[in-house]
Write an enzyme that holds these catalytic residues in place. Structure first.
Site, short mmCIF file in Angstrom:
data_model
loop_
_atom_site.label_atom_id
_atom_site.label_comp_id
_atom_site.label_asym_id
_atom_site.label_seq_id
_atom_site.Cartn_x
_atom_site.Cartn_y
_atom_site.Cartn_z
CD GLN A 1 11.58 17.58 -15.89
OE1 GLN A 1 12.38 16.30 -16.22
NE2 GLN A 1 12.31 18.00 -15.37
CB CYS B 1 12.84 15.28 -12.81
SG CYS B 1 14.67 15.17 -11.93
CG HIS C 1 16.96 12.97 -15.16
ND1 HIS C 1 16.13 14.21 -15.36
CD2 HIS C 1 16.12 11.94 -16.13
CE1 HIS C 1 15.10 13.78 -16.10
NE2 HIS C 1 15.19 13.11 -16.78
#
Length: 323
Positions: A130, A136, A271
């Site tokens: 990323q 993410c 995340h």
């Protein structure tokens, strides 16, 4: 590779001698680190990064000396404090999404095999990166979509995360400033699918939406929420396909290298990643989790996370998709 070998040699010395590294050893390793990862700093930044590198290296050495279930290692993030790391990768609080309650599924744990690995079934692409973009959520969502489409059609597409970054803002996402996997699924359903990465390359920046310039190559019909905090349900879902999940990534996660990750970590989800398999027959049962920080992180871009502890909130907000 030379940097890694040099680091291992010096760290081994630290373990055997039970002595801290000398300043000369720190300087040597930092010089190799800067060269290995093509780092560039101004004069003031150089000393700040050097001190951060030393602190991170000390943390890694101290952790590995404990002989726990997993090891840590210096990587390209070695010059970043966790606060800097979080800001750079856009690790942000991920709100649990209950808006799609009609799609909540029932997953039966007793029907799941002891192990599964969707990589071996041709349902998982190579690890992606990323970069310095808080996307993410897009990578997590795309991993689940690619897996579902591959399972249904036998074709593994490489789908465009950048389309989600650039185009899914009206669905509650904020591009490189974070987003929700379920909101990404909503965009894909409403817009008839995603373009291929080849036609919509990933750029790790927010850009204007270019979805009208490429053809949709794959889509999904819906998505389902895995019951919250139910690891039996998460295992059953993972037996059926790739699962989009959220976890709390902390400094131990930042420097994970190998083994079965056992924390410590909390449950403040920040995340998005994806479960691509599991092994309940291992001496320490684990999930196989695909990250989006490149193949040089962890075990070739993957992390094995301990099963049975709802570790890092792994079962708090999970979703599957249907092609």
């Amino acid at each position: 590779m030379k940097f890694v070998l040099a680091l291992l040699a010096v760290v081994a010395f630290a373990f055997v001698s039970a002595m801290p590294l000398t300043e000369q050893q720190y300087e040597f390793l930092f010089t190799r680190f800067v060269s290995q990862y093509n780092k560039e700093y101004n004069t003031n930044g150089f000393f700040s990064k050097y001190n951060t590198f030393k602190a991170n290296l000390n943390t890694v050495i101290a952790h590995n000396a404990k002989g726990l279930s997993y090891t840590m290692a210096m990587n390209e993030f070695g010059d970043l404090s966790f606060e800097e790391f979080s800001a750079k990768l856009g690790l942000k609080h991920i709100k649990r999404n209950h808006s799609n309650s009609l799609n909540t599924a029932t997953f039966r744990r007793n029907a799941a095999p002891k192990s599964a690995d969707w990589r071996k079934e041709g349902a998982v692409n190579e690890v992606k990166n990323q970069g310095q973009c808080g996307s993410c959520w897009a990578f997590s969502a795309v991993a689940a979509i690619e897996g579902a489409v591959a399972k249904d059609s036998g074709k593994l597409f490489d789908l465009a995360e950048s389309e989600l970054v650039d185009c899914a803002g009206s669905y509650g996402n904020a591009g490189c400033n974070g987003g929700l996997m379920d909101s990404a699924f909503e965009y894909v359903i409403a817009n008839g699918g995603l373009c291929a990465t080849l036609d919509y390359p990933y750029e790790a920046v927010d850009g204007s939406c270019k979805a009208s310039t490429c053809d949709k190559v794959a889509t999904i019909s819906g998505y389902k929420k895995v019951p919250t905090n139910d690891e039996d349900a998460l295992i059953a879902a993972s037996a059926e396909g790739v699962v989009s999940i959220a976890v709390e990534a902390n400094s131990n996660f930042q420097f994970y290298s190998s083994g079965v990750f056992s924390g410590p970590c909390g449950k403040s989800l920040n995340h998005g990643i994806a479960v691509v398999g599991y092994d309940l027959g291992a001496s320490s049962p684990y999930y196989i989790v695909r990250n989006s920080w490149g193949a040089s992180w962890g075990e070739g871009g993957y992390i094995r996370m301990a099963y049975g502890k709802n570790l890092c909130g792994i079962a708090m907000d999970a979703s599957t998709v249907q092609a």
